[in-house]
Write an enzyme that holds these catalytic residues in place. Structure first.
Site, mmCIF file in Angstrom:
data_model
loop_
_atom_site.group_PDB
_atom_site.id
_atom_site.type_symbol
_atom_site.label_atom_id
_atom_site.label_comp_id
_atom_site.label_asym_id
_atom_site.label_seq_id
_atom_site.Cartn_x
_atom_site.Cartn_y
_atom_site.Cartn_z
ATOM 1 N N GLY A 137 0.875 -1.177 0.000
ATOM 2 C CA GLY A 137 0.000 0.000 0.000
ATOM 3 C C GLY A 137 0.900 1.211 0.000
ATOM 4 C CD GLU A 138 2.310 5.490 -0.805
ATOM 5 O OE1 GLU A 138 1.883 4.999 -1.866
ATOM 6 O OE2 GLU A 138 3.507 5.777 -0.625
ATOM 7 C CB CYS A 153 5.098 -4.026 -1.425
ATOM 8 S SG CYS A 153 5.539 -2.819 -2.685
ATOM 9 N NE ARG A 202 7.776 5.326 0.537
ATOM 10 C CZ ARG A 202 7.233 6.496 0.262
ATOM 11 N NH1 ARG A 202 7.977 7.580 0.174
ATOM 12 N NH2 ARG A 202 5.936 6.575 0.072
ATOM 13 N NE ARG A 217 3.205 3.700 -6.593
ATOM 14 C CZ ARG A 217 3.177 4.230 -5.381
ATOM 15 N NH1 ARG A 217 4.151 5.017 -4.969
ATOM 16 N NH2 ARG A 217 2.181 3.991 -4.577
ATOM 17 C CG HIS A 267 2.326 -6.773 -4.152
ATOM 18 N ND1 HIS A 267 1.605 -6.177 -3.151
ATOM 19 C CD2 HIS A 267 3.106 -5.801 -4.674
ATOM 20 C CE1 HIS A 267 1.929 -4.899 -3.062
ATOM 21 N NE2 HIS A 267 2.834 -4.646 -3.975
ATOM 22 C CD GLU A 319 -0.153 -9.030 -1.724
ATOM 23 O OE1 GLU A 319 0.889 -9.711 -1.661
ATOM 24 O OE2 GLU A 319 -0.154 -7.789 -1.850
HETATM 25 N N1 GLN Z 1 5.765 2.732 -3.000
HETATM 26 C C1 GLN Z 1 4.998 2.303 -1.867
HETATM 27 C C2 GLN Z 1 5.542 2.898 -0.583
HETATM 28 O O1 GLN Z 1 6.587 3.437 -0.576
HETATM 29 C C3 GLN Z 1 4.962 0.807 -1.785
HETATM 30 C C4 GLN Z 1 4.216 0.249 -2.960
HETATM 31 C C5 GLN Z 1 3.452 -1.003 -2.670
HETATM 32 O O2 GLN Z 1 3.257 -1.396 -1.524
HETATM 33 N N2 GLN Z 1 2.939 -1.600 -3.714
HETATM 34 O O3 GLN Z 1 4.918 2.813 0.426
#
Ligand code: GLN
Length: 192
Positions: A46-47, A78, A107, A137, A173, A175
């Protein structure tokens, strides 16, 4: 067996589906009391800044550290991997981390042009068949501490999956695939 999935933001539903497929009951974790009685925790993609900040606000960071210290398995995928790291390069200054694994993570490491990609990885810990890895990402692992075992690398040598005792982190990922081997491997990390 009850496994928690941190359900603050990101791809938590997909992890829950994977756990159900291997006969495990997922528990959505949003409050410290949701951690009671669970035997492991997955921190989804996620973020990382959002997941870290909201988890901090809801009082989850220290209880998650305690869970990890108790020897129960904790896995970050991630963004979750970023949270697991002791050190982050190119993070947002002051972004909250769990700081559990002795690794340095970069990151958004693959740059804008190659935002997302898929590749077949060799993961000896999972057997002979390659694992289809989906990167979005994604962060990469730049430094690995002495206690940390490398589970997978890209062809150029970039480290993308690591284990430190009961702790697991993957840049990609699992999942988002049909392959449940990483989820099974994660369950097996308890009590080792
Ligand atoms: N770029 C995201 C971050 O820095 C991670 C991306 C992801 O979880 N798919 O949090």
């Amino acid at each position: 067996m009850k496994i928690g999935v941190l359900a603050v933001q990101g791809a938590f539903i997909e992890h829950e589906q994977m756990l159900r497929r291997i006969g495990v009951e997922p528990v959505e974790v949003r409050l410290p009391e949701h951690l009671e009685g669970i035997e492991g925790l997955i921190i989804p993609g996620g973020e990382s800044t959002t997941i870290g900040r909201v988890s901090g606000k809801w009082g989850l960071l220290e209880p998650i550290r305690d869970l990890a210290r108790s020897g129960r398995p904790v896995w970050g995928t991630c963004a979750g991997m970023i949270l697991m790291a002791k050190e982050v390069v190119d993070g947002v200054p002051g972004q909250p981390l769990l700081g559990l694994m002795d690794v340095t993570v970069r990151r958004n490491a693959f740059g804008r042009q190659v935002d997302s990609f898929e590749t077949d990885l060799e993961v000896p810990a999972l057997g002979d068949l390659p694992f289809r890895a989906v990167f979005i990402r994604a962060p990469l692992i730049e430094r690995v501490g002495e206690e940390v075992e490398v589970l997978a690398r890209l062809e150029d040598g970039t480290v993308v999956a690591v284990r430190q005792g009961n702790l697991l982190a993957t840049s990609f990922h699992p999942e988002l695939t049909e392959d449940v081997r990483f989820h099974r491997y994660f369950l097996g990390l308890s009590g080792r």
